[in-house]
Enzyme design. Structure first.
Site, PDB file in Angstrom:
ATOM      1  N   PRO A 158       0.826  -1.206   0.000  1.00  0.00           N
ATOM      2  CG  PRO A 158      -0.868  -1.553   1.572  1.00  0.00           C
ATOM      3  CD  PRO A 158       0.437  -2.106   1.099  1.00  0.00           C
ATOM      4  CD  GLU A 159       4.333   2.532  -3.712  1.00  0.00           C
ATOM      5  OE1 GLU A 159       4.355   3.646  -4.271  1.00  0.00           O
ATOM      6  OE2 GLU A 159       5.030   1.574  -4.093  1.00  0.00           O
TER       7      GLU A 159
ATOM      8  CE  LYS B 284       4.798   5.002   1.116  1.00  0.00           C
ATOM      9  NZ  LYS B 284       6.093   4.299   1.228  1.00  0.00           N
TER      10      LYS B 284
ATOM     11  NE  ARG C 217      13.455   0.707   0.977  1.00  0.00           N
ATOM     12  CZ  ARG C 217      12.367   0.822   1.714  1.00  0.00           C
ATOM     13  NH1 ARG C 217      11.282   0.219   1.354  1.00  0.00           N
ATOM     14  NH2 ARG C 217      12.405   1.521   2.823  1.00  0.00           N
TER      15      ARG C 217
END
Length: 262
Positions: free
Chosen positions: A2-3, A59, A252
DNA sequence: ATTGTGGCCTGCCCGC
DNA sequence: TGCGGGCAGGCCACAA
């Protein structure tokens, strides 16, 4: 995953509980309660309160409660979903199981009659969490609203461009998938030092940041980007057909095009 | 202060 | 058919 795009869908769903009064708190997972919160504490603080409004910064989803009640802060981590009255806001979540299992319910508000119903957080991986009165000031401006001057200011750093975009304290809402999409659209190398951008590149980045975030929001998820289908082994750039490069940038997994991203 | 790294947590998928 | 290892990434603690 979920962004911002997913959490904004959660926010719209959560609007349905505005005006409802908390009859009970269900908090079976102590790990899910953050900053010293306990099930008994949540119950004491929230029971009898009415949800007066719902907000989102980055978020983080925020539910305001009536009187001098706390602000309830909900974080969804990678795999958290929101359900209201049993309905989910997002059908398909990447990197999370899309099965529906009640045993993944980590936190819930049960509402009093006449409207009743409930709001639940269903999170298989337990990377999300719940807290009262979260420190909202620790978040930067929301990615949908940041202006060019604020963006320029956060680029005053030798850190990789992508790491800077994902620093929630400076820019709230951009996750890993959105960051790759933005930089791919803007034609910028994720590993470049943030302060190496020229004024023209900063303007380009700002334009693509706003447009990409709005697109992902309109399409309904951070996985709906144009780069996303190619973001896998063997993937080629949808713009120019070059095989994409997979690297770790800012800790990342990062996919980018060596031909048009500089 | 800033920047980078590792670990949390769990489900899934691959190869043996 | 079962099993182990790797992987996904938001967030935080911690190190340099």
């Amino acid at each position: 995953m979920p962004e911002l795009a997913e959490v904004d869908a959660y926010r719209r769903l959560a609007e349905e509980v505005v005006g409802r009064t908390v009859a009970a708190v269900v908090a079976p997972d102590a790990w899910y309660l953050k900053r010293g919160l306990t099930a008994a504490g949540a119950e004491a603080e929230l029971t009898g309160r009415t949800v007066t409004s719902v907000r989102r910064t980055g978020k983080l989803l925020l539910l305001e409660t009536s009187g001098d009640g706390p602000v309830l802060g909900l974080r969804f981590g990678m795999s958290g979903r929101l359900l209201v009255d049993g309905h989910a806001a997002v059908d398909n979540l990447m990197y999370a199981s899309n099965r529906e299992l009640e045993r993944w319910d980590r936190f819930a508000l049960v509402f009093a009659p006449p409207r009743g119903g409930d709001l639940r957080m269903r999170d298989s991986r337990r990377l999300g969490g719940v807290e009262l009165d979260p420190a909202e000031a620790r978040l930067g401006p929301d990615a949908l609203a940041i202006g060019p001057a604020a963006l320029a200011a956060l680029l005053e750093s030798g850190a990789p461009l992508k790491a800077r975009l994902m620093d929630q304290a400076r820019l709230a809402g951009v996750g890993n998938l959105a960051a790759d999409e933005i930089l791919w659209r803007a034609g910028l190398d994720p590993a470049r030092p943030a302060r190496s951008l020229s004024p023209a590149e900063r303007r380009r980045l700002h334009r693509h940041l706003r447009a990409a975030m709005a697109d992902l929001l309109a399409r309904g998820g951070s996985h709906t980007g144009d780069l996303m289908p190619a973001r896998q082994p063997g993937g080629v750039c949808p713009k120019d057909g070059t095989p994409l490069v997979r690297r770790t940038v800012g800790g990342r997994t990062t996919w980018s095009c060596p031909t048009h991203q500089h």
